[in-house]
Design an enzyme around this catalytic site. Structure first.
Site, PDB file in Angstrom:
ATOM      1  N   CYS A   2     -13.557 -34.306 -27.913  1.00 34.50           N
ATOM      2  CA  CYS A   2     -14.392 -35.075 -28.447  1.00 34.50           C
ATOM      3  C   CYS A   2     -16.026 -34.483 -28.142  1.00 34.50           C
ATOM      4  O   CYS A   2     -16.366 -33.798 -27.030  1.00 34.50           O
ATOM      5  CB  CYS A   2     -14.309 -36.462 -27.706  1.00 34.50           C
ATOM      6  N   ARG A  27     -15.101 -28.097 -31.364  1.00 30.64           N
ATOM      7  CA  ARG A  27     -14.431 -28.528 -30.163  1.00 30.64           C
ATOM      8  C   ARG A  27     -13.027 -28.965 -30.546  1.00 30.64           C
ATOM      9  O   ARG A  27     -12.201 -29.280 -29.691  1.00 30.64           O
ATOM     10  CB  ARG A  27     -15.257 -29.503 -29.111  1.00 30.64           C
ATOM     11  N   TRP A  74     -11.272 -36.638 -30.686  1.00 31.74           N
ATOM     12  CA  TRP A  74      -9.927 -36.071 -30.626  1.00 31.74           C
ATOM     13  C   TRP A  74      -9.288 -37.219 -30.031  1.00 31.74           C
ATOM     14  O   TRP A  74      -9.104 -37.430 -28.833  1.00 31.74           O
ATOM     15  CB  TRP A  74     -10.108 -35.154 -29.803  1.00 31.74           C
ATOM     16  N   ASN A 100     -16.156 -39.822 -23.810  1.00 33.78           N
ATOM     17  CA  ASN A 100     -15.176 -38.788 -23.725  1.00 33.78           C
ATOM     18  C   ASN A 100     -14.322 -38.694 -22.343  1.00 33.78           C
ATOM     19  O   ASN A 100     -15.047 -39.386 -21.353  1.00 33.78           O
ATOM     20  CB  ASN A 100     -15.750 -37.344 -23.616  1.00 33.78           C
ATOM     21  N   GLY A 101     -13.109 -38.726 -22.391  1.00 32.32           N
ATOM     22  CA  GLY A 101     -12.329 -39.092 -21.125  1.00 32.32           C
ATOM     23  C   GLY A 101     -11.286 -40.096 -21.682  1.00 32.32           C
ATOM     24  O   GLY A 101     -10.876 -40.494 -22.729  1.00 32.32           O
ATOM     25  N   GLU A 487      -0.946 -13.050 -24.271  1.00 28.48           N
ATOM     26  CA  GLU A 487      -2.162 -13.270 -24.840  1.00 28.48           C
ATOM     27  C   GLU A 487      -1.805 -12.963 -26.257  1.00 28.48           C
ATOM     28  O   GLU A 487      -2.328 -13.926 -27.096  1.00 28.48           O
ATOM     29  CB  GLU A 487      -3.155 -12.431 -24.192  1.00 28.48           C
ATOM     30  N   LYS A 491      -2.314 -15.977 -29.091  1.00 29.41           N
ATOM     31  CA  LYS A 491      -3.357 -15.693 -30.300  1.00 29.41           C
ATOM     32  C   LYS A 491      -2.665 -16.154 -31.577  1.00 29.41           C
ATOM     33  O   LYS A 491      -3.193 -17.005 -32.285  1.00 29.41           O
ATOM     34  CB  LYS A 491      -3.980 -14.457 -30.380  1.00 29.41           C
ATOM     35  N   GLU A 494      -1.113 -19.815 -32.123  1.00 34.89           N
ATOM     36  CA  GLU A 494      -2.182 -21.019 -32.228  1.00 34.89           C
ATOM     37  C   GLU A 494      -3.221 -21.089 -33.518  1.00 34.89           C
ATOM     38  O   GLU A 494      -3.253 -22.146 -34.061  1.00 34.89           O
ATOM     39  CB  GLU A 494      -3.212 -21.055 -30.957  1.00 34.89           C
ATOM     40  N   HIS A 510      17.679  -9.740 -20.156  1.00 32.79           N
ATOM     41  CA  HIS A 510      18.420 -10.978 -19.497  1.00 32.79           C
ATOM     42  C   HIS A 510      18.387 -12.260 -20.206  1.00 32.79           C
ATOM     43  O   HIS A 510      18.542 -13.095 -19.889  1.00 32.79           O
ATOM     44  CB  HIS A 510      17.607 -11.114 -18.288  1.00 32.79           C
ATOM     45  N   LYS A 609     -11.228 -27.219 -28.650  1.00 35.39           N
ATOM     46  CA  LYS A 609     -11.937 -25.962 -27.797  1.00 35.39           C
ATOM     47  C   LYS A 609     -12.147 -26.233 -26.197  1.00 35.39           C
ATOM     48  O   LYS A 609     -12.040 -25.312 -25.334  1.00 35.39           O
ATOM     49  CB  LYS A 609     -13.360 -25.634 -28.417  1.00 35.39           C
TER      50      LYS A 609
HETATM   51  C1  F6R Z   1      -6.385 -19.988 -26.341  1.00 34.98           C
HETATM   52  C2  F6R Z   1      -7.500 -20.752 -25.638  1.00 34.98           C
HETATM   53  C3  F6R Z   1      -7.130 -21.876 -24.757  1.00 34.98           C
HETATM   54  C4  F6R Z   1      -8.110 -21.852 -23.670  1.00 34.98           C
HETATM   55  C5  F6R Z   1      -7.716 -22.753 -22.514  1.00 34.98           C
HETATM   56  C6  F6R Z   1      -8.722 -22.895 -21.296  1.00 34.98           C
HETATM   57  O1  F6R Z   1      -7.005 -19.261 -27.235  1.00 34.98           O
HETATM   58  O2  F6R Z   1      -8.754 -21.025 -26.152  1.00 34.98           O
HETATM   59  O3  F6R Z   1      -5.684 -21.609 -23.882  1.00 34.98           O
HETATM   60  O4  F6R Z   1      -8.218 -20.501 -23.087  1.00 34.98           O
HETATM   61  O5  F6R Z   1      -7.708 -24.354 -23.024  1.00 34.98           O
HETATM   62  O6  F6R Z   1     -10.025 -22.981 -21.719  1.00 34.98           O
HETATM   63  P1  F6R Z   1     -11.223 -22.694 -20.790  1.00 34.98           P
HETATM   64  O7  F6R Z   1     -11.468 -21.353 -20.603  1.00 34.98           O
HETATM   65  O8  F6R Z   1     -12.415 -23.128 -21.602  1.00 34.98           O
HETATM   66  O9  F6R Z   1     -11.076 -23.578 -19.530  1.00 34.98           O
END
Ligand code: F6R
Length: 614
Positions: A2, A27, A74, A100-101, A487, A491, A494, A510, A609
């Site tokens: 949010c 976000r 959100w 938010n929360g 990673e 990427k 997502e 395994h 985000k």
């Molecule tokens: C993936 C991504 C998330 C963040 C995770 C932590 O591309 O962006 O996995 O890495 O939500 O977010 P931060 O770094 O803001 O604590």
């Protein structure tokens, strides 16, 4: 997650709030709304879906006033719909709230308020806040006091902004616990409120961040901050140097594409001013407050983080253990506080976070604080909670990262922790001068090496076309590039919604090897590092089972080009720094596959985000 924007001044509030909300779109949200005081009456517009839906609604039914609040939601409680979108009114129509929360005890509060006669118009937890404030206003209390009383009933962590037609010359903003930030922007005869800096930076660079358990009364001319129990707070005004243009897409189609390409600059800035290249003498990380005494005292470091930041932490473990000879454990932040970690004052807990507002990471930091650890953070968002909670921090030099999929805020901590490892190793006597000089000389090459990876984008696009319709993918890596496999897979999944798994290459036999056939592309990260031969035999095994292999390999490696179906070339890189280069083609690959599939790269479905709820 949010986003919140508020405005009080003399200009038309609606466009200011809508444009602020637009800057918070990254976000992640599923509905949006705005409330404006029009002739001392609250008017509200709310709509499900994208902000453009809300903008259309506001265009059809305009509202003009000089005070207002807005929100992108959100969904947590109740489906994404206009009736559940914020702002939420109480019964009298005199109090409106954005939040938010999560109100953890909202069911009890809702029952209690219903028994007092409150009628609820949404399924949200937020609505109880408006009713609670009204309860106290009805008793003749001033708005700030009524808000304070109301907030004491809420369990959980919250950022809350309140507007009331009873006291139209003010907006109340509060931060309770760690549900994301609240920042107040100071203008001339006008004030701005937001959950994140990008929403207000086009108007002002002078900002005040609310700390946890603080409440602000924001008027056109001023700001008064108190603690939740009413004690006056001497706040600090920060001057933010972020360039709002840095948060524009410019020539790129998506923010993610731009941010991938910004890595030469972000890594140059990461190193600049922190490294003594001339004499190879050392690393400067002054905000970390790392004294020689502390460096010698540390017995163990825990790195804690979520998602991409946790993958960076896994590489950080290898760097610190190898360079500084100090034990490091990596903990997914959402698990850290539930496993009763063994921590004392000789333990450092290092949290890595782009946003600095991730609820799980902040909770892990709190756990560490309570147990007496030294707290460090490696954070991108200036002034964020993770930066302020820590005893010392390393600030990532990335500038705003808008694309939901993290890219430049993944490579920055790799280099930050490499520098930290050198500093620790030097202060603890684990590194001699020549070792330090060699590590520092390698560091200098990083931006150029990353630039060379980016120059190979055309080749990555070709592979992206070959993989665009695949359903599944497996990423394999070993040693320092094992987390690169995680990673790369994260990427891809997502933003392209392709099922992708990252695996330690040695674990293949395994179990997962059963999956390999011609329908399962295998992305093998096999640069010339100490695990190269092992990766080569892994590639052979995948090929023997009919798998299509895409290798990430060092330029000129003919053994790899002879067996792999496609190769993503990276320049020869010192192995401790190789995760910084091997991830670049994987970021570009994920980006181009998602773009070819026509997906919303910057705001993938269901993702946010900044994840400010547990
Ligand atoms: C993936 C991504 C998330 C963040 C995770 C932590 O591309 O962006 O996995 O890495 O939500 O977010 P931060 O770094 O803001 O604590």
């Amino acid at each position: 997650m949010c986003g919140i924007v508020g405005y009080i001044g003399s200009r038309d509030a609606t466009p200011i709030i809508l444009s602020g909300l637009k800057r918070l779109e990254y976000r992640g949200y599923d509905s949006a709304g705005i409330a404006v005081l029009v002739n001392d009456r609250i008017e509200i517009r709310r709509e499900a879906g994208k902000l453009s839906n809300l903008e259309n609604l506001v265009n059809d039914a305009p509202m003009h006033g000089v005070t207002g609040i807005g929100h992108t939601r959100w969904a947590t409680h109740g489906e994404p719909s206009a009736r559940n979108a914020h702002p939420h009114l109480g019964m009298t129509g005199e109090v409106v709230v954005v939040h938010n929360g999560i109100v953890e005890n909202f069911l009890e509060l809702r029952q209690e308020l219903s028994s007092e006669g409150a009628i609820f118009n949404s399924d949200t937890d937020t609505e109880v806040i408006a009713h609670l404030i009204e309860r106290y206003l009805a008793a003749g209390t001033r708005l700030v006091q009524a808000s304070r009383h109301a907030f004491t009933h809420l369990k959980g962590a919250h950022a809350i902004v309140v507007l009331s037609s009873r006291e139209p010359d003010q907006i109340i903003a509060a931060r309770i616990g760690n549900a994301g930030g609240v920042v107040v922007g100071l203008g001339r005869d006008e004030m701005f409120i937001a959950s994140d800096l990008p929403a207000i930076l086009e108007h002002t660079r002078h900002v005040v961040f609310l700390e946890s358990s603080q409440i602000a009364v924001v008027t056109r001319q001023g700001l008064e901050v108190t603690t939740l129990d009413g004690k006056a707070v001497d706040y600090e005004i920060h001057n933010v140097s972020w360039d709002p243009v840095a948060a524009e897409k410019g020539e790129y189609r998506h923010f993610m594409e731009k941010e991938i390409h910004e890595q030469v600059r972000s890594l140059t800035d990461t190193i600049d001013g922190r490294v003594d290249f001339e004499n190879g003498n050392g690393i400067r990380l002054p905000e970390l407050n790392l004294t020689p005494e502390l460096a010698k005292r540390i017995r163990k470091i825990f790195i804690t983080a979520c998602g991409t930041a946790a993958h960076a932490g896994m590489i950080g473990k290898i760097l610190i253990e190898h360079i500084a000879r100090l034990t490091v454990e990596v903990d997914i932040a959402s698990e850290f506080r539930y496993r009763d970690p063994i921590i004392d004052r000789d333990t450092v807990v290092l949290a890595i976070s782009q946003s600095g507002e991730t609820a799980d990471t902040l909770a892990a930091m709190e756990e560490a604080r309570q147990k007496g650890a030294v707290l460090w953070s490696n954070v991108n968002a200036i002034g964020s909670q993770a930066m302020r909670l820590a005893d010392g921090y390393i600030s990532m030099q990335c500038g705003p990262e808008i694309g939901v999929a993290s890219t430049k805020a993944y490579t920055a901590p790799l280099v930050d922790i490499y520098m930290l490892a050198i500093l620790l190793g030097s202060l603890r006597g684990a590194l001699d001068k020549s070792q330090r000089q060699r590590l520092i000389a390698d560091l200098r090459r990083v931006p150029d090496l990353v630039g060379r990876c980016l120059n190979r984008e055309a080749q990555v696009k070709k592979v992206a076309r070959a993989l665009a319709n695949t359903q599944h993918c497996i990423y394999l890596g070993r040693g320092i590039n094992m987390p690169t496999a995680y990673e790369g897979a994260l990427k891809l999944k997502e933003i392209s919604y392709i099922h992708a798994e990252g695996y330690p290459a040695g674990e293949m036999k395994h179990g997962p090897i059963a999956l390999i056939d011609k329908e399962m592309p295998v992305i093998a990260i096999a640069p010339q590092d100490p695990w190269y031969e092992k990766m080569l035999s892994q590639i052979e095994q995948a090929k023997a089972r009919g798998g299509i292999v895409i290798a990430v390999a060092t330029e000129g490696d003919e053994r790899i080009s002879a067996i792999a179906d496609h190769v993503l070339w990276v320049p020869e890189t010192p192995w401790l720094l190789s995760p910084v280069t091997t991830v670049i083609p994987l970021q570009m690959l994920a980006y181009h596959i998602a773009a070819l599939r026509g997906l919303d790269v910057d705001q993938p479905r269901n993702l946010a985000k900044s994840v400010t709820v547990e």
